[in-house]
Design an enzyme around this catalytic site. Structure first.
Site, short mmCIF file in Angstrom:
data_model
loop_
_atom_site.label_atom_id
_atom_site.label_comp_id
_atom_site.label_asym_id
_atom_site.label_seq_id
_atom_site.Cartn_x
_atom_site.Cartn_y
_atom_site.Cartn_z
CD GLU A 290 -6.47 43.36 -25.26
OE1 GLU A 290 -5.94 44.49 -25.11
OE2 GLU A 290 -7.66 43.19 -25.55
CB CYS A 324 1.11 45.24 -20.44
SG CYS A 324 -0.39 44.96 -19.50
P1 NAP Z 1 5.40 36.61 -24.97
O1 NAP Z 1 6.79 36.19 -24.88
O2 NAP Z 1 4.93 37.33 -26.16
O3 NAP Z 1 4.52 35.29 -24.75
C1 NAP Z 1 3.13 35.32 -24.64
C2 NAP Z 1 2.55 33.96 -24.98
O4 NAP Z 1 2.76 33.67 -26.37
C3 NAP Z 1 3.18 32.80 -24.23
O5 NAP Z 1 2.16 31.89 -23.88
C4 NAP Z 1 4.13 32.22 -25.25
O6 NAP Z 1 4.46 30.87 -24.99
C5 NAP Z 1 3.31 32.38 -26.50
N1 NAP Z 1 4.03 32.31 -27.77
C6 NAP Z 1 5.34 32.60 -28.02
N2 NAP Z 1 5.62 32.42 -29.32
C7 NAP Z 1 4.48 31.99 -29.92
C8 NAP Z 1 4.14 31.64 -31.25
N3 NAP Z 1 5.02 31.67 -32.24
N4 NAP Z 1 2.87 31.24 -31.50
C9 NAP Z 1 1.97 31.20 -30.52
N5 NAP Z 1 2.23 31.53 -29.24
C10 NAP Z 1 3.48 31.93 -28.94
O7 NAP Z 1 5.00 37.54 -23.71
P2 NAP Z 1 5.38 37.36 -22.17
O8 NAP Z 1 6.83 37.58 -21.99
O9 NAP Z 1 4.77 36.14 -21.62
O10 NAP Z 1 4.57 38.60 -21.55
C11 NAP Z 1 5.05 39.90 -21.55
C12 NAP Z 1 4.45 40.73 -22.66
O11 NAP Z 1 3.03 40.71 -22.58
C13 NAP Z 1 4.83 42.20 -22.57
O12 NAP Z 1 5.12 42.70 -23.84
C14 NAP Z 1 3.57 42.84 -22.01
O13 NAP Z 1 3.45 44.22 -22.29
C15 NAP Z 1 2.51 42.03 -22.67
N6 NAP Z 1 1.24 42.13 -21.93
C16 NAP Z 1 0.20 42.85 -22.46
C17 NAP Z 1 -0.98 42.99 -21.76
C18 NAP Z 1 -2.14 43.77 -22.30
O14 NAP Z 1 -3.24 43.64 -21.78
N7 NAP Z 1 -1.96 44.60 -23.32
C19 NAP Z 1 -1.11 42.40 -20.51
C20 NAP Z 1 -0.03 41.67 -20.00
C21 NAP Z 1 1.13 41.53 -20.73
P3 NAP Z 1 5.86 30.50 -24.26
O15 NAP Z 1 5.80 31.05 -22.90
O16 NAP Z 1 5.85 29.02 -24.28
O17 NAP Z 1 6.95 31.11 -25.09
#
Ligand code: NAP
Ligand code: MG
Length: 527
Positions: A290, A324
Site C-alpha cells: 500500500e 496517503c
Molecule cells: P517509509 O519511509 O516508506 O517507511 C515505511 C516503513 O518502512 C517504516 O517502518 C520504515 O522504517 C520501513 N523501512 C524503510 N526502509 C526499509 C527497508 N529497506 N526495508 C524494510 N523496511 C523499511 O514511509 P513513511 O514516511 O513512514 O510513510 C509515508 C508514506 O506512506 C507515504 O508515501 C504515504 O503515501 C504512504 N502511505 C500509504 C498508505 C496506503 O494505504 N496506501 C497509507 C499510509 C501511508 P523506518 O521508519 O525505521 O525508516
C-alpha cells in the site's frame, strides 16, 4: 466513548464530537504526560526484549520533549522474532477459527476501552490533532472487527464445491482457505494504529503469526496495540513487535526466507525495493503493498463551491498533508475557478496551527526534521516557479520555535512542473484551472499513483468521473473530505497503479482472503 454513547466516531463524524470526548482525552493526556520519558521494550515470544542502543521518540510540536524511549533492535532481534512466529504458527493456525476471532474481538474491545490513552499517544507521537488521533485507534479496532466479521460471514472459508461426474465412484469436493505461515507487517508513521490493525488483524484472524515493525517515528502506538493483543490473551509468539531502523531491522526481515508473506504500507520507493528484494526468494510469496498517492480533486462548473472548498481544505491539510489520501492536486473549471480558489484560501487561513493535543488546534507540526526540510525545499521551488496564494513558509515565532510547524500552503504552478507529479507529503496543495472536465481528467490520471480522488459536480458528471478516474477510493460531493476519511466497511481502502499491489482494499469484502492460500480437498469413495 462510554458504552451508552450512541456517537460513532469516524473521520467523517469527528468534526462535531460530543463534549465527553474532549474531557476524557484531556484526562488521558495528563496521565500520559506524567509518564513521559519512560522506556519501552520490544515484545518477542511474549517477552520484553531490550537492545543496547535506543531510539528517542520526541514530540514533533516541541522536540525538547522525549515522550518515550524505544529499542533500536538489531538483525538478531529480527531473526528471534521470526523464529518465535514460526514456532507459534502450528498452534495458532490449528486453533478453531472461532477461538481466534474471539481473541481478536477481545483485543479490539481493549482498544475501545483504552481509546483515549492510545489516541493521546498518537497525537503526541505523530503530531495529529486529537480527533485524528482518536480516529486512528477507533479505525484500528474496527479493522480488527471487520476481519473477524468476514471470517464469520464466510464460515471460516470452508466451502463445498460441485461433485464431479465419476462413474462407479462418488466424490466430495471442498475448498478451504488456509493461512500461509509467518506474516511480516511493516507500517508507516502516519496511521500507526490503523495500518498496524488492518494488516495484522487480517493476518491473525486468517491464522498467520505476525512479526510487526513500526516506523521509527511511531513505535509507541504500535506497542500499545501489542499490549491490547497480549492482554486479550493472544498466546506468546503469535504477535511479535520489533523496533529499529528500516534499513537494518526492516531489511533483515524482508530478506529472510522465514517470511511467508508481507504487508508493507509506506512510500513508493521503499515499497518497490521490498517488492524486488522479496522477489529474490525461492518462490513467489504474497506481497501486499500500500504505497503513496497524488490524489486529485476535480471541481465542475456546476459544483456547490462551499461544499467543495470545505472538502478540499479538510483533505489537503488533515494531518498536515501527511496522509496517503491527502488532496494534493485540485483541478477546477474556469467559470468557478476564482470563486473556489478564493474560498479554499480563506478556509486555509482559518486553520489553527499549534500543539496538536490542544482542543482548538486543527493543524499540528509535520512529523520530523526531514519532512520539515522537504517542506522548505518545496516552498523554495514554489516561490521560484509558481504563485503562492497562502502559506509558503515555516512558522518559527514564539511557541512554534521548538516544533516542525509549517503554514498550510496553496499554490498555483505550471502543469509541466515536476511537483504536480511528486508526492510531497507535507501541507502543500497545488491548484490549476481547466477549460473542460475532460482536460481535468487527463491531468488527474497523468500520474503514476491511483489511490484516492474526489469530485464535485452533478450526479451525471459524478457517474462519468467514477468511470474514468484511475483510483481505488473515489468520492463525489463529499464535504467531510474530498479524498480522505475512508472507514472500514464503508469505504474499503486501497490503490491502483503505483499506489497498491493487490487490487483489493483493506476493510473490504475481498481483503481477508489475501492472507490465505486455497486448498482443495477431494474425497473419492466407491458408489
Ligand atoms: P517509509 O519511509 O516508506 O517507511 C515505511 C516503513 O518502512 C517504516 O517502518 C520504515 O522504517 C520501513 N523501512 C524503510 N526502509 C526499509 C527497508 N529497506 N526495508 C524494510 N523496511 C523499511 O514511509 P513513511 O514516511 O513512514 O510513510 C509515508 C508514506 O506512506 C507515504 O508515501 C504515504 O503515501 C504512504 N502511505 C500509504 C498508505 C496506503 O494505504 N496506501 C497509507 C499510509 C501511508 P523506518 O521508519 O525505521 O525508516
Ligand atoms: Mg516521534
Amino acid at each position: 466513548m462510554s458504552p451508552e454513547s450512541k456517537f460513532k466516531l469516524t473521520y467523517a463524524t469527528m468534526y462535531d464530537p460530543p463534549e465527553e470526548l474532549h474531557t476524557r482525552f484531556d484526562e488521558a493526556l495528563a496521565h500520559l504526560k506524567a509518564k513521559f520519558g519512560q522506556e519501552y521494550a520490544m515484545i518477542i515470544n511474549g517477552k520484553e526484549v531490550f537492545a543496547k542502543e535506543k531510539i528517542e521518540d520526541r514530540f514533533p510540536a516541541n522536540t525538547d520533549v522525549v515522550i518515550g524511549v524505544f529499542q533500536k533492535g538489531t538483525a538478531d532481534d529480527a531473526r528471534a522474532a521470526l523464529a518465535a512466529a514460526r514456532k507459534a504458527f502450528p498452534m495458532w493456525s490449528h486453533m478453531k477459527w472461532q477461538d481466534r476471532v474471539a481473541l481478536i474481538r477481545k483485543a479490539a474491545a481493549l482498544m475501545d476501552e483504552r481509546i483515549y490513552e492510545i489516541g493521546a499517544a498518537i497525537s503526541l507521537e505523530v503530531g495529529k490533532n486529537r480527533m485524528e488521533g482518536l480516529g486512528d485507534i477507533a479505525e484500528a479496532a474496527d479493522l480488527f472487527r471487520y476481519a473477524c466479521s468476514r471470517m464469520e460471514a464466510n464460515d471460516g472459508f470452508v466451502a463445498p464445491m460441485a461433485k464431479d461426474p465419476l462413474i462407479g465412484f462418488e466424490s466430495t469436493n471442498e475448498s478451504v482457505l488456509r493461512p500461509y505461515g509467518v506474516w511480516l507487517v511493516i507500517s508507516p508513521f502516519n496511521f500507526p494504529a490503523a495500518l498496524t490493525g488492518g494488516p495484522a488483524g487480517a493476518a491473525l484472524v486468517a491464522g498467520n503469526t505476525v512479526v510487526m515493525k513500526p516506523a521509527s517515528d511511531t513505535p509507541w502506538t504500535t506497542r500499545l496495540i501489542c499490549e491490547c493483543l497480549r492482554d486479550a490473551g493472544v498466546p506468546e509468539g503469535v504477535f511479535n513487535y520489533v523496533t529499529g531502523p528500516g534499513s537494518s531491522v526492516g531489511q533483515t526481515l524482508v530478506d529472510s526466507p522465514e517470511v511467508d508473506g508481507v504487508t508493507f504500507t509506506g512510500s513508493y520507493d521503499v515499497g518497490m525495493k521490498i517488492y524486488r528484494d522479496f522477489g529474490a526468494g525461492r518462490w513467489v510469496r504474497p506481497t501486499i503493498l500500500e504505497l503513496g498517492g497524488k490524489n486529485p480533486v476535480i471541481v465542475s462548473r456546476h459544483a456547490d463551491i462551499e461544499t467543495a472548498a470545505i472538502g478540499i481544505v479538510r483533505s489537503a491539510f488533515g494531518l498536515q498533508g501527511q496522509k496517503c489520501s491527502a488532496a494534493s492536486r485540485v483541478f477546477a473549471e474556469a467559470p468557478i475557478y476564482d470563486a473556489l480558489v478564493h474560498r479554499v484560501v480563506e478556509l486555509t487561513k482559518n486553520l489553527t496551527v499549534g500543539d496538536p493535543t490542544e482542543r482548538s488546534i486543527t493543524t499540528g507540526p509535520v512529523v520530523n526534521k526531514s519532512s520539515y526540510g522537504d517542506f522548505q525545499q518545496f516552498c523554495e521551488e514554489l516561490h521560484q516557479s509558481g504563485n503562492i496564494l497562502t502559506g509558503g513558509k515555516i512558522l518559527t515565532e514564539g511557541d512554534y520555535a521548538k516544533g516542525y510547524f509549517c503554514a498550510p500552503t496553496i499554490a498555483e504552478l505550471p502543469y509541466d512542473h515536476h511537483l504536480w507529479q511528486h508526492e510531497m507529503f507535507v501541507p502543500i496543495t497545488t491548484v490549476g484551472k481547466v477549460n473542460s472536465l475532460d482536460e481535468a481528467m487527463k491531468l488527474a490520471n497523468n500520474v503514476d499513483y491511483g489511490l484516492t480522488a474526489g469530485f464535485y459536480g452533478t450526479d451525471d458528471e459524478a457517474a462519468w468521473f467514477f468511470d474514468k478516474i484511475e483510483a481505488g477510493v473515489t468520492y463525489a460531493n463529499r464535504g467531510q473530505g474530498a479524498t480522505t476519511g475512508a472507514w472500514p466497511g464503508f469505504q474499503p481502502f486501497g490503490g491502483w497503479k503505483g499506489s497498491g499491489s493487490s487490487g483489493k482494499n483493506s476493510g473490504g469484502l475481498y481483503y481477508l482472503q489475501l492472507y490465505m492460500h486455497e486448498q482443495i480437498h477431494t474425497r473419492v469413495r466407491k458408489a
